[in-house]
Design a protein around this motif. Structure first.
Motif, PDB file in Angstrom:
ATOM      1  N   GLN A   1     -40.389  46.429 -27.303  1.00 54.41           N
ATOM      2  CA  GLN A   1     -39.681  46.990 -28.456  1.00 54.41           C
ATOM      3  C   GLN A   1     -40.518  48.057 -29.156  1.00 54.41           C
ATOM      4  N   HIS A   2     -41.809  47.763 -29.403  1.00 61.44           N
ATOM      5  CA  HIS A   2     -42.657  48.732 -30.103  1.00 61.44           C
ATOM      6  C   HIS A   2     -42.936  49.956 -29.245  1.00 61.44           C
ATOM      7  N   ALA A   3     -43.114  49.757 -27.935  1.00 61.79           N
ATOM      8  CA  ALA A   3     -43.357  50.902 -27.052  1.00 61.79           C
ATOM      9  C   ALA A   3     -42.134  51.806 -26.994  1.00 61.79           C
ATOM     10  N   ALA A   4     -40.940  51.214 -26.973  1.00 64.13           N
ATOM     11  CA  ALA A   4     -39.709  52.002 -26.935  1.00 64.13           C
ATOM     12  C   ALA A   4     -39.581  52.852 -28.192  1.00 64.13           C
ATOM     13  N   GLN A   5     -39.965  52.309 -29.338  1.00 62.71           N
ATOM     14  CA  GLN A   5     -39.914  53.058 -30.582  1.00 62.71           C
ATOM     15  C   GLN A   5     -40.869  54.253 -30.556  1.00 62.71           C
ATOM     16  N   ALA A   6     -41.931  54.131 -29.749  1.00 69.22           N
ATOM     17  CA  ALA A   6     -42.893  55.225 -29.600  1.00 69.22           C
ATOM     18  C   ALA A   6     -42.544  56.143 -28.436  1.00 69.22           C
ATOM     19  N   GLY A   7     -41.408  55.885 -27.770  1.00 69.95           N
ATOM     20  CA  GLY A   7     -40.952  56.753 -26.701  1.00 69.95           C
ATOM     21  C   GLY A   7     -41.476  56.399 -25.328  1.00 69.95           C
ATOM     22  N   ILE A   8     -41.968  55.178 -25.150  1.00 63.76           N
ATOM     23  CA  ILE A   8     -42.491  54.752 -23.851  1.00 63.76           C
ATOM     24  C   ILE A   8     -41.603  53.644 -23.298  1.00 63.76           C
ATOM     25  N   PRO A   9     -40.827  53.911 -22.244  1.00 59.81           N
ATOM     26  CA  PRO A   9     -39.997  52.854 -21.644  1.00 59.81           C
ATOM     27  C   PRO A   9     -40.887  51.816 -20.948  1.00 59.81           C
ATOM     28  N   VAL A  10     -40.596  50.544 -21.180  1.00 62.29           N
ATOM     29  CA  VAL A  10     -41.337  49.456 -20.552  1.00 62.29           C
ATOM     30  C   VAL A  10     -40.350  48.573 -19.802  1.00 62.29           C
ATOM     31  N   THR A  11     -40.597  48.394 -18.506  1.00 61.70           N
ATOM     32  CA  THR A  11     -39.793  47.495 -17.675  1.00 61.70           C
ATOM     33  C   THR A  11     -40.517  46.158 -17.576  1.00 61.70           C
ATOM     34  N   LEU A  12     -39.848  45.088 -17.924  1.00 61.81           N
ATOM     35  CA  LEU A  12     -40.440  43.749 -17.859  1.00 61.81           C
ATOM     36  C   LEU A  12     -40.160  43.142 -16.494  1.00 61.81           C
ATOM     37  N   LEU A  13     -41.202  42.601 -15.879  1.00 59.91           N
ATOM     38  CA  LEU A  13     -41.057  42.047 -14.537  1.00 59.91           C
ATOM     39  C   LEU A  13     -41.709  40.665 -14.467  1.00 59.91           C
ATOM     40  N   PRO A  14     -40.964  39.603 -14.820  1.00 57.04           N
ATOM     41  CA  PRO A  14     -41.498  38.245 -14.656  1.00 57.04           C
ATOM     42  C   PRO A  14     -41.502  37.872 -13.175  1.00 57.04           C
ATOM     43  N   LEU A  15     -42.618  37.302 -12.715  1.00 53.90           N
ATOM     44  CA  LEU A  15     -42.764  36.981 -11.297  1.00 53.90           C
ATOM     45  C   LEU A  15     -43.226  35.546 -11.115  1.00 53.90           C
ATOM     46  N   GLU A  16     -42.758  34.929 -10.029  1.00 52.89           N
ATOM     47  CA  GLU A  16     -43.240  33.597  -9.650  1.00 52.89           C
ATOM     48  C   GLU A  16     -44.737  33.678  -9.360  1.00 52.89           C
ATOM     49  N   GLY A  17     -45.433  32.568  -9.591  1.00 50.80           N
ATOM     50  CA  GLY A  17     -46.886  32.552  -9.590  1.00 50.80           C
ATOM     51  C   GLY A  17     -47.557  33.216  -8.403  1.00 50.80           C
ATOM     52  N   ASN A  18     -47.164  32.845  -7.180  1.00 47.57           N
ATOM     53  CA  ASN A  18     -47.824  33.387  -5.992  1.00 47.57           C
ATOM     54  C   ASN A  18     -47.578  34.888  -5.853  1.00 47.57           C
ATOM     55  N   VAL A  19     -46.351  35.319  -6.145  1.00 50.19           N
ATOM     56  CA  VAL A  19     -46.030  36.750  -6.065  1.00 50.19           C
ATOM     57  C   VAL A  19     -46.797  37.510  -7.142  1.00 50.19           C
ATOM     58  N   TYR A  20     -46.847  36.926  -8.329  1.00 44.40           N
ATOM     59  CA  TYR A  20     -47.589  37.539  -9.438  1.00 44.40           C
ATOM     60  C   TYR A  20     -49.063  37.730  -9.054  1.00 44.40           C
ATOM     61  N   ASN A  21     -49.690  36.661  -8.559  1.00 45.06           N
ATOM     62  CA  ASN A  21     -51.096  36.746  -8.180  1.00 45.06           C
ATOM     63  C   ASN A  21     -51.315  37.766  -7.069  1.00 45.06           C
ATOM     64  N   GLN A  22     -50.386  37.824  -6.121  1.00 49.78           N
ATOM     65  CA  GLN A  22     -50.516  38.773  -5.019  1.00 49.78           C
ATOM     66  C   GLN A  22     -50.463  40.213  -5.528  1.00 49.78           C
ATOM     67  N   ARG A  23     -49.550  40.493  -6.443  1.00 50.32           N
ATOM     68  CA  ARG A  23     -49.455  41.855  -6.999  1.00 50.32           C
ATOM     69  C   ARG A  23     -50.750  42.223  -7.727  1.00 50.32           C
ATOM     70  N   ILE A  24     -51.296  41.274  -8.477  1.00 49.15           N
ATOM     71  CA  ILE A  24     -52.524  41.559  -9.222  1.00 49.15           C
ATOM     72  C   ILE A  24     -53.690  41.758  -8.257  1.00 49.15           C
TER      73      ILE A  24
END
Length: 574
Positions: free
Chosen positions: A436-459
């Motif tokens: 919400q705050h980033a959008a007000q500053a003109g920065i679009p933010v996409t939220l991407l919740p990920l299952e644990g193993n997929v999340y760890n793999q991306r990181i």
């Protein structure tokens, strides 16, 4: 109608989860794990859930008694004698005479030597733990006593005493039955020609060690602690049984912290918080931690619940932070990262996701360590105006749809993909506030919740713009080298942001070598300044834990140190 349906689904999931597993024992502790531990290897675990189980299967030379948060001897019979000669430090250890493995054979110095060789071996997946013992140069065994040995270490720091005893000891008889590692010097693993030890025999040991921690490795997943793995249904439960005639009961009254009291410990894997709370209220769980704030406050007001459960809020050492990937061209300039950090409303995040159960911080040092916490720095403020100024100074141009700039000859729009672990209400709430705050500053933010193993793999693969994460610390050691040193910035390393400057690398080495608290404090203060300036690792707050424990147990040893209670010490009240 939707609420009723959701309740019925949760109830059905709960009933299914408790079907088809070992019958509940009178002297049993049941608790919830939010995720399947995945890997409970004592040399390559990657989650707190796994570590909690491993602590009941394996032991280290030294341990922490959660009764008083003091460091005490574990497998060692006493703290090591320390001898310093020139640039080397010698730690002389003696193992407990009673200590033995599951088959009744003694735990010996050979097992310690084998463990160190495994941790240093380049053929075994143990990169994260290997860094913690890099200062251990060699080991000398005592020819007259198989329970005595000396660790030879490079340099000296006060924290070395803990670090020399802070790794799980492995049974060499199970993992190296042919003693392939026995004739290989520990020093050999640190030399350039270690590849000459890559033989059929050593590869067999490496394969066995790399397999360790999976459900299929039950026959070799055995340590010297008071419990052994009884059943593991992936995604459902992990059951530990107390060993018969465990040696720890024979060490005398001075070692009351070496315990294995409950007959059975049953870890229920329940990802959904609503389902976990329902199981708690139905007395199907004895322990529930990490309770969401709103639910915890409701439990505080529930007189019926409080007749059977006690609530605890110890100040913990869990740091919640935001990570910004410095490898991404659009995030390479630290002014861009500083601008993003100024769009994080930390007080708002705490208010919404934690209420009063968190403390803002300027760095990875807990604020209650006043001598090490930076006395002048303040947590970065939420300041959209300053964020705009920083973006412009970094070359970003604002237009109606947002921000852009040319990087390496190509137009780059300032958009952020924010990763966090799916099902975690705390991260979801924080992500929505930032979005919400980033959008007000003109920065679009996409939220991407990920299952644990997929999340760890991306990181691990560094495939992200930004993510929220938590790390657990303790009040004993402040070795931040794995987290911030550039040598750990590669794939799979703990330095996931790519943070690091020549000065910070030097500081991290000096912090680990500092011989007194005054020097360590000065160096840590400067490190905190660099962390804030670079804005790649953005510290947010330290959490207080929120725990419910059934009142039929005593000796629960609630503590700020993870896992915040000692399951092995739980005793049924008369």
């Amino acid at each position: 109608m939707r609420r009723t349906q959701a309740f019925l689904i949760s109830l059905l999931l709960l009933l299914l989860n408790f079907c088809g597993q070992p019958a509940r024992q009178p002297d049993e502790v049941r608790l919830r794990l939010a995720i399947d531990p995945g890997n409970i290897s004592p040399i390559s675990y990657n989650s707190q859930e796994a570590l909690q189980i491993i602590n009941l299967l394996y032991q280290s030379l030294l341990t922490v008694d959660l009764e008083d948060n003091e460091l005490k001897p574990g497998l060692a019979s006493a703290f090591p004698e320390v001898e310093r000669k020139d640039s080397l430090t010698f730690f002389h250890y003696q193992l407990r005479p009673e200590a033995e493995w599951s088959d009744g054979s003694p735990v010996t110095a050979q097992d310690v030597a084998f463990t160190l060789k495994v941790l240093k071996s380049p053929f075994i997946r143990n990169e994260n733990i290997r860094s913690q013992i890099e200062f251990i140069h060699d080991i000398q065994l005592d020819a007259s006593d198989p329970k005595k040995f000396t660790l030879i270490c490079q340099g000296f720091t006060p924290e070395m005493q803990l670090l020399t005893g802070d790794f799980f000891i492995l049974p060499s008889y199970l993992l190296d039955p042919q003693q392939a590692f026995a004739t290989i010097p520990l020093q050999a693993w640190s030399t350039a020609d270690s590849s000459r030890y890559n033989t059929d025999r050593t590869r067999a040991v490496a394969a066995r060690c790399n397999k360790l921690g999976s459900p299929e490795s039950k026959d070799i997943l055995q340590g010297s602690a008071g419990y052994q793995l009884a059943e593991w249904a992936t995604g459902q439960y992990v059951v530990l049984k107390r060993k018969e005639n465990w040696w720890g009961k024979n060490t005398g009254s001075t070692t009351g912290y070496l315990t294995a009291n409950p007959d059975q410990i049953n870890f229920q894997i329940i990802p959904d918080n609503t389902t976990a709370l329902l199981a708690l209220k139905n007395a199907q769980l004895d322990v529930l931690d990490n309770i969401p704030v709103n639910d915890f406050e409701k439990l505080r007001q529930d007189e019926g619940f409080l007749k059977n459960y006690e609530l605890h809020t110890p100040q913990g050492y869990d740091l919640i932070y935001a990570a910004i990937n410095t490898r991404k061209p659009k995030l390479r300039d630290k002014r861009t990262r500083q601008a993003i950090a100024h769009l994080m409303d930390i007080p708002g995040m705490i208010r919404v996701s934690q209420q009063s159960y968190a403390t803002p911080t300027v760095g990875p040092i807990p604020p209650d360590r006043k001598e090490l916490y930076h006395p002048q720095l303040q947590p970065r403020s939420y300041d959209p105006g300053q964020a705009t100024t920083l973006l412009k100074s970094a070359g970003w141009i604002q237009e109606q749809k947002g921000w852009y700039r040319n990087i390496d000859g190509q137009r780059q729009d300032l958009r952020i993909e924010l990763l966090y672990r799916a099902g975690n209400t705390m991260y979801e709430q924080m992500a929505l506030i930032f979005q919400q705050h980033a959008a007000q500053a003109g920065i679009p933010v996409t939220l991407l919740p990920l299952e644990g193993n997929v999340y760890n793999q991306r990181i691990d693969q560094r495939d992200y713009d930004m993510h929220f994460r938590g790390i657990s610390g303790n009040p004993f050691v402040f070795n931040f080298k794995p987290l911030f040193h550039t040598s750990f910035a590669g794939p799979g390393g703990f330095n996931t942001t790519g943070f690091g400057t020549p000065e910070s690398d030097q500081l991290l080495n000096q912090i680990n070598e500092a011989e007194n608290e005054t020097d360590k404090a000065r160096l840590l203060h400067r490190l905190q300044e660099i962390i804030q300036e670079e804005a790649a690792f953005v510290p947010l707050y330290f959490r207080k834990e929120r725990i419910a424990i059934h009142s039929r147990f005593t000796d629960t040893k609630v503590s700020g140190i993870r896992p915040h209670y000692d399951l092995s010490s739980f005793m049924l009240k008369p």
